[in-house]
Design a protein around this motif. Structure first.
Motif, PDB file in Angstrom:
ATOM      1  N   TYR A   1      66.452  43.469  34.004  1.00 39.13           N
ATOM      2  CA  TYR A   1      65.016  43.521  34.299  1.00 39.13           C
ATOM      3  C   TYR A   1      64.729  43.111  35.741  1.00 39.13           C
ATOM      4  CZ  TYR A   1      65.267  43.094  29.198  1.00 39.13           C
ATOM      5  OH  TYR A   1      65.600  43.242  27.877  1.00 39.13           O
ATOM      6  N   GLU A   2      64.390  44.087  36.567  1.00 34.01           N
ATOM      7  CA  GLU A   2      63.970  43.793  37.942  1.00 34.01           C
ATOM      8  C   GLU A   2      62.486  43.481  38.004  1.00 34.01           C
ATOM      9  OE1 GLU A   2      65.981  43.456  40.443  1.00 34.01           O
ATOM     10  OE2 GLU A   2      67.810  44.147  39.447  1.00 34.01           O
ATOM     11  N   THR A   3      61.683  44.187  37.194  1.00 31.15           N
ATOM     12  CA  THR A   3      60.234  44.010  37.146  1.00 31.15           C
ATOM     13  C   THR A   3      59.766  44.101  35.704  1.00 31.15           C
ATOM     14  OG1 THR A   3      59.576  46.344  37.274  1.00 31.15           O
ATOM     15  CG2 THR A   3      60.108  45.239  39.366  1.00 31.15           C
ATOM     16  N   LEU A   4      58.497  43.892  35.477  1.00 28.30           N
ATOM     17  CA  LEU A   4      57.930  44.039  34.140  1.00 28.30           C
ATOM     18  C   LEU A   4      58.094  45.453  33.605  1.00 28.30           C
ATOM     19  CD1 LEU A   4      54.608  41.992  34.468  1.00 28.30           C
ATOM     20  CD2 LEU A   4      56.435  41.547  32.818  1.00 28.30           C
ATOM     21  N   ALA A   5      58.116  46.426  34.496  1.00 20.00           N
ATOM     22  CA  ALA A   5      58.253  47.812  34.062  1.00 20.00           C
ATOM     23  C   ALA A   5      59.592  48.078  33.390  1.00 20.00           C
ATOM     24  CB  ALA A   5      58.069  48.752  35.250  1.00 20.00           C
TER      25      ALA A   5
ATOM     26  N   ASP B   1      62.864  40.538  43.064  1.00 25.42           N
ATOM     27  CA  ASP B   1      63.660  40.208  44.256  1.00 25.42           C
ATOM     28  C   ASP B   1      63.516  38.746  44.660  1.00 25.42           C
ATOM     29  OD1 ASP B   1      64.661  42.836  44.569  1.00 25.42           O
ATOM     30  OD2 ASP B   1      62.796  43.441  45.566  1.00 25.42           O
ATOM     31  N   GLY B   2      63.317  37.882  43.680  1.00 25.48           N
ATOM     32  CA  GLY B   2      63.247  36.453  43.959  1.00 25.48           C
ATOM     33  C   GLY B   2      61.933  35.967  44.508  1.00 25.48           C
ATOM     34  N   LYS B   3      60.899  36.793  44.485  1.00 24.21           N
ATOM     35  CA  LYS B   3      59.610  36.423  45.071  1.00 24.21           C
ATOM     36  C   LYS B   3      58.802  35.547  44.124  1.00 24.21           C
ATOM     37  CE  LYS B   3      58.810  40.302  48.280  1.00 24.21           C
ATOM     38  NZ  LYS B   3      60.135  40.921  48.168  1.00 24.21           N
TER      39      LYS B   3
END
Length: 353
Positions: free
Chosen positions: A126-130, A212-214
């Motif tokens: 999972y990189e994002t909620l999408a 990306d760690g933000k």
């Protein structure tokens, strides 16, 4: 139901709490009459730093004002119950507070940027909620505050409905310090957690920050209508009742000057402060202290502001989050109706201006 959720979220959230009341001088903000500020707050490293250095005592003597402190997490009770005059609250919460309680507020200072990122288990894709299947469980700390940010981000970035009690995901409410364990044992597919609550798991490589760690304040400007080049989306502003602020504006300025001194001390002594007050960063071992020190000082992740004072350009950009909240589904607890209150923000100069 919206009011109930809002009250529960405020009374349970672990945010800095500030309460000032009962100034014997009324609008006599110079302290000549022996004013008292009753100041209730959650444990805070900058406050302890100032206290141990004698800065607070010196400020009290210079201004003829005594700061009576007590520790509490429950700012809503003080504010909504009429017992307090200043609380700490995020930008996105103030219009909801006014709409639900009728209390008129003035935001006159800033303190912490919103810092609650989304975490995944190491190795999850999972990189994002999408990337998270719809219907999945996500661990959160409550329906408002940082959840409001992720509600807005989910819609703006992915067209997703992210909310407690409905939407595209099943948001489970638990304490920040419980959610890392919940995530690791598979109770949820992602979790919104303050970084301090997940230090051991991050250091060991068990949990990773998505996007990306933000942190939220680093991600916000990638989709929000801000154009002033400044950091935005505050997790903790200094918010007063309108009645108190209008009667004590000079004292509000002095209050900000005290905190600005503390912020300057923090900027100069970050590593030393974390080592001296590890309890404020929920770390005990030397390895965890070193990890959170590096985490905060690297990659522009410091969530403390450079100055607590506001300026009008910053205010205009910061409050654009309300326009994004107007665009949410009306069934969402974080939705703002078109006739929702527009809270007052004030840019104050220092007492030397």
């Amino acid at each position: 139901m919206k009011t109930k959720k809002f009250v529960q979220a405020l009374t349970a959230s672990a945010t800095l709490v500030l309460v000032a009341a009962g100034c014997s001088g009324g609008s006599e903000a110079d302290g000549a009459d022996g004013d008292v500020i009753r100041f209730a707050f959650a444990p805070d490293p900058v406050w302890d730093l100032m206290d141990d250095a004698g800065v607070i005592a010196e400020w009290e003597e210079e201004n003829g004002v005594t700061i009576e402190t007590s520790s509490t997490w429950d700012e809503f009770t003080y504010f909504a119950g009429g017992h307090g005059d200043i609380v700490s609250m995020s930008t996105q919460e103030t219009p909801v507070l006014e709409a639900e309680t009728g209390i008129k507020t003035v935001t006159f200072g800033k303190y912490n940027y919103l810092r609650v990122p989304l975490y995944r288990r190491a190795g999850d894709p999972y990189e994002t909620l999408a990337d998270i299947p719809k219907g999945s469980k996500i661990c959160v700390s409550g329906p408002t505050s940082n959840t409001t940010f992720w509600t807005v981000a989910a819609q703006q970035l992915h067209g997703l409905d992210y909310r407690v009690g409905g939407g595209d995901f099943d948001l489970m409410v638990n304490d920040h310090f419980v959610n890392p364990t919940n995530l690791l044992r598979g109770d949820c597919e992602a979790a919104a957690v303050i970084p301090e609550a997940a230090v051991p798991q991050m250091r060991k490589g068990e949990l990773e920050i998505m996007y990306d760690g933000k942190l939220p304040f680093q991600l916000y400007n990638t989709f929000a209508p801000t154009d002033d080049g400044e950091k935005h989306i505050l997790g903790n502003n200094f918010v007063a009742t309108e009645e108190w602020f209008d009667e004590n504006e000079d004292l509000a300025v002095k209050f900000l000057e005290l905190w600005d001194t503390g912020i300057a001390m923090w900027q100069e002594q970050k590593a030393e402060t974390i080592a001296k007050y590890p309890q404020h960063f929920s770390v005990e071992s030397d390895d965890d202290i070193a990890y959170i020190t590096d985490f905060i000082t690297e990659d522009d992740r410091d969530w403390f502001v450079d100055t607590v004072f506001l300026d009008q350009e910053w205010i205009d950009a910061e409050t654009q989050v309300w326009s994004l909240m107007h665009e949410l589904d009306p069934d969402n607890v974080n939705y703002l109706a078109e006739d929702a209150p527009t809270p007052r923000f004030e840019a104050l100069g220092t007492s030397d201006d």
